[in-house]
Design an enzyme around this catalytic site. Structure first.
Site, short mmCIF file in Angstrom:
data_model
loop_
_atom_site.label_atom_id
_atom_site.label_comp_id
_atom_site.label_asym_id
_atom_site.label_seq_id
_atom_site.Cartn_x
_atom_site.Cartn_y
_atom_site.Cartn_z
N ASN A 1 0.84 -1.20 0.00
CA ASN A 1 0.00 0.00 0.00
C ASN A 1 0.87 1.24 0.00
O ASN A 1 1.99 1.23 0.52
CB ASN A 1 -0.94 0.02 1.21
N CYS A 2 0.36 2.29 -0.64
CA CYS A 2 1.00 3.60 -0.55
C CYS A 2 0.15 4.44 0.40
O CYS A 2 -0.51 3.91 1.28
CB CYS A 2 1.14 4.23 -1.93
N ALA A 3 0.12 5.74 0.20
CA ALA A 3 -0.59 6.61 1.14
C ALA A 3 -2.10 6.42 1.09
O ALA A 3 -2.79 6.58 2.11
CB ALA A 3 -0.25 8.07 0.86
N THR A 4 -2.63 6.06 -0.08
CA THR A 4 -4.08 5.98 -0.22
C THR A 4 -4.57 4.74 -0.95
O THR A 4 -5.77 4.52 -1.02
CB THR A 4 -4.60 7.21 -1.00
N ARG A 5 -3.67 3.92 -1.52
CA ARG A 5 -4.12 2.84 -2.40
C ARG A 5 -3.52 1.50 -2.01
O ARG A 5 -2.37 1.40 -1.60
CB ARG A 5 -3.70 3.14 -3.85
#
Length: 616
Positions: free
Chosen positions: A25-29
């Protein structure tokens, strides 16, 4: 939000936990890869409460959650998902494959880089407040922060190994060899070093990026070779020994210097742009960041960003422009929340606007910006203007992090005016976007958010129906609704409204009398302009830009006058499909805003010359 229930719902729509081959995961996805992509239902994923959107781009499936994404990711991992070190076996284009690799390699280490950069920002503030650099507190915090950058090769070795499919601990050993104190002493001394008669280039690999990625790439092949040649009774110790003895010398003699030269080249280009046209890149990033995020193309800049951080201690490629762009997303959403009388939209826009100002733009982008295309244009203009100012003032970002008002410390460095100019750039972008959205970009929706046409527009359409322009099909084949295209940019009609056709014979002809505006360098795109002023884009295939013109034969060039029915281009449909690309052809009106409506004909078979689009 119930993270467990949301995670369960997502897993059900992706074919179960055993179908997942990779999850980060990244910051939002959530970013996921699968064994069998036919089991993944993107449309059903989008309907899940708590999912803001779902797309397949850059070789990955991206499920947009928002700031709670880490919790959802952990819930999925807790369902029995094993930590995998096998590479994905799926086929894809070179660009998609590279962006998939970059995203998977750099995403896991971003928290460490962010922490290191934030500590450095805190130290700058402390010095401004009177702390002495000779103090023990400063010294301790300084080497803690430096560790995040100096040992970057080891962190990259682990994440690269997990992505490329080799032993992450052997990869970490390779990274450790590059940073070993004995080697760094030899580098400092500068005396010639040879291994088996071959010269070893004395390079300081601390904070380097490219060399270790090349090293792990080599290791994927060497490890398989060592596994093949090692007898089973002694494989346990012979395989890792052979791997290290082969990989490390090759890296020290060949790949390390090569990676260093590549990194130096990237740094040179970055330095040249910053010195000669400092305004250009932040302007372009500020303007086009929404489209880069929508298509996943922003991941392709990660090696450049990391190289800039480790070379200069800052980057000016993406940070300044993306900061302004994020603020502009918030500005547009807040403007809509103030102006609209629709309660549903007001609630959505106000929440999304505040979140975007903090740096998380997906709620604003998918909930407001994309649904109202003029607002997207307002955001892009505001981002470009603010980015231009940031570029002129030389604004830089000192560490990784999602740019927003809450993360402004990542713009604090030795130059105290850097963060001031960053704030001014944000203010410029905010005001420009707000004004454009208020006076140009927003039309009050009637009923639900999906009914985006006003009563006045409906009346205008009826009045002007007789003044229609008919665009005939340039292709023979099966018509497909544009929303079904496997490309978010086309499906969301960001470039323009239109329809798609699955060609049966690989021929594209002129749909009207006019001129050829452009034949793209890679020959897969033709832009036309009709005598009535309709600007039409014919895009052959999805991601076929990666073929670099192979299998395409254009019969016209820029500026040619064309008559309806003239042969424009031929392509080898079978060869393109065998190369792993879709050959569906989006036909789009790029100056959609100049007309009341673009009406696509119903799905079904179409012959060349039959009505494809009706423009009102």
């Amino acid at each position: 939000m119930n993270y467990h229930e949301l995670a369960q719902a997502i897993v059900e729509q992706v074919g179960g936990i055993k179908n997942i081959t990779q999850l980060v995961n990244c910051a939002t996805r959530l970013r996921m890869n699968f064994k069998d992509e036919s089991l993944v239902d993107l449309e059903e994923l989008k309907k899940i409460n708590g999912v803001l959107g779902a797309v397949k781009k850059s070789g990955q499936y991206q499920i947009i959650i928002g700031t709670d994404v880490a919790n959802v990711c952990n819930e999925i991992k807790g369902m029995g998902l094993e930590e995998l070190t096998q590479p994905s076996q799926k086929k894809g284009g070179i660009i998609d494959t590279l962006m998939d690799i970059f995203a998977s390699i750099f995403t896991p280490i971003i928290p460490a880089i962010t922490a290191a950069g934030m500590i450095k920002a805190i130290l700058v503030i402390c010095v401004l407040l009177g702390m002495q650099k000779e103090s023990q507190v400063y010294i301790v915090l300084s080497f803690i922060a430096d560790a995040g950058f100096y040992f970057l090769p080891i962190m990259l070795a682990i994440s690269s190994a997990k992505k490329l499919g080799c032993n992450p601990y052997l990869a970490a050993m390779v990274g450790g060899a590059l940073l070993h104190p004995s080697f760094t002493k030899l580098v400092t001394a500068g005396d010639p070093l040879f291994f088996l008669g071959m010269p070893v280039k004395l390079i300081n690999y601390g904070s380097s990026v490219i060399p270790i990625i090349l090293a792990v790439w080599l290791m994927t092949y060497v490890e398989r070779f060592a596994d093949k040649v090692s007898p089973k009774p002694v494989k346990f110790f012979l395989k890792p020994t052979l791997t290290i003895l082969i990989v490390v010398p090759i890296v020290l003699i060949v790949l390390g210097p090569l990676g260093s030269y590549i990194g130096t080249g990237i740094a040179f280009v970055t330095d040249f742009l910053n010195a000669r046209v400092s305004w250009l890149v932040p302007t372009l990033m500020g303007a086009f960041m929404p489209l880069l995020v929508l298509t996943g193309m922003h991941w392709s800049f990660l090696p450049v960003l990391m190289t800039s951080y480790t070379t200069y201690g800052y980057e000016a490629v993406m940070g300044p422009g993306s900061l302004v762009s994020n603020v502009c997303q918030g500005s547009a959403a807040l403007c809509v929340s103030i102006k609209t009388k629709n309660k549903e939209l007001k609630q959505l826009a106000s929440s999304a606007g505040i979140t975007a100002l903090m740096g998380i733009t997906e709620p604003a982008m998918y909930g407001v910006t994309i649904k109202f295309k003029k607002i997207l244009l307002s955001v892009m203009i505001g981002g470009g203007v603010g980015g231009f100012y940031a570029g002129l003032m030389g604004v830089v970002r000192y560490t990784s992090g999602t740019p927003g008002l809450l993360s402004l410390p990542i713009f604090i460095g030795e130059n105290p005016m850097n963060v001031v100019h960053a704030l001014i750039a944000c203010a410029i972008g905010f005001v420009v976007t707000f004004v454009l959205t208020w006076f140009y970009g927003f039309e009050e929706p009637v009923g639900t958010l999906d009914q985006a046409e006003t009563k006045e527009a409906e009346a205008d359409k009826k009045e002007s129906f007789m003044k229609k322009i008919v665009i005939t099909s340039p292709v023979k084949g099966k018509k497909v609704n544009i929303s079904k295209i496997n490309d978010e940019t086309f499906a969301k009609e960001i470039i323009g409204k239109g329809i798609a056709v699955e060609s049966v014979d690989g021929r594209v002809v002129a749909p009207f009398d006019g001129t050829v505006a452009t034949v793209f360098r890679t020959k897969h795109v033709i832009g036309l302009r009709s005598e009535e002023g309709v600007e039409l884009l014919i895009h052959i295939g999805i991601d076929t830009v990666e073929l670099d013109g192979k299998f395409f034969t254009p019969h016209v060039q820029d500026g040619d006058t064309i008559k309806k029915g003239d042969l424009l281009l031929e392509f080898d449909k079978k060869a393109i499909e065998e190369a792993g690309y879709e050959t569906i052809i989006p036909v789009l009106v790029t100056n959609t805003s100049a007309y009341l409506e673009i009406v696509a004909s119903e799905e079904g078979y179409v012959e060349i010359g039959e009505t494809l689009l009706t423009i009102l």
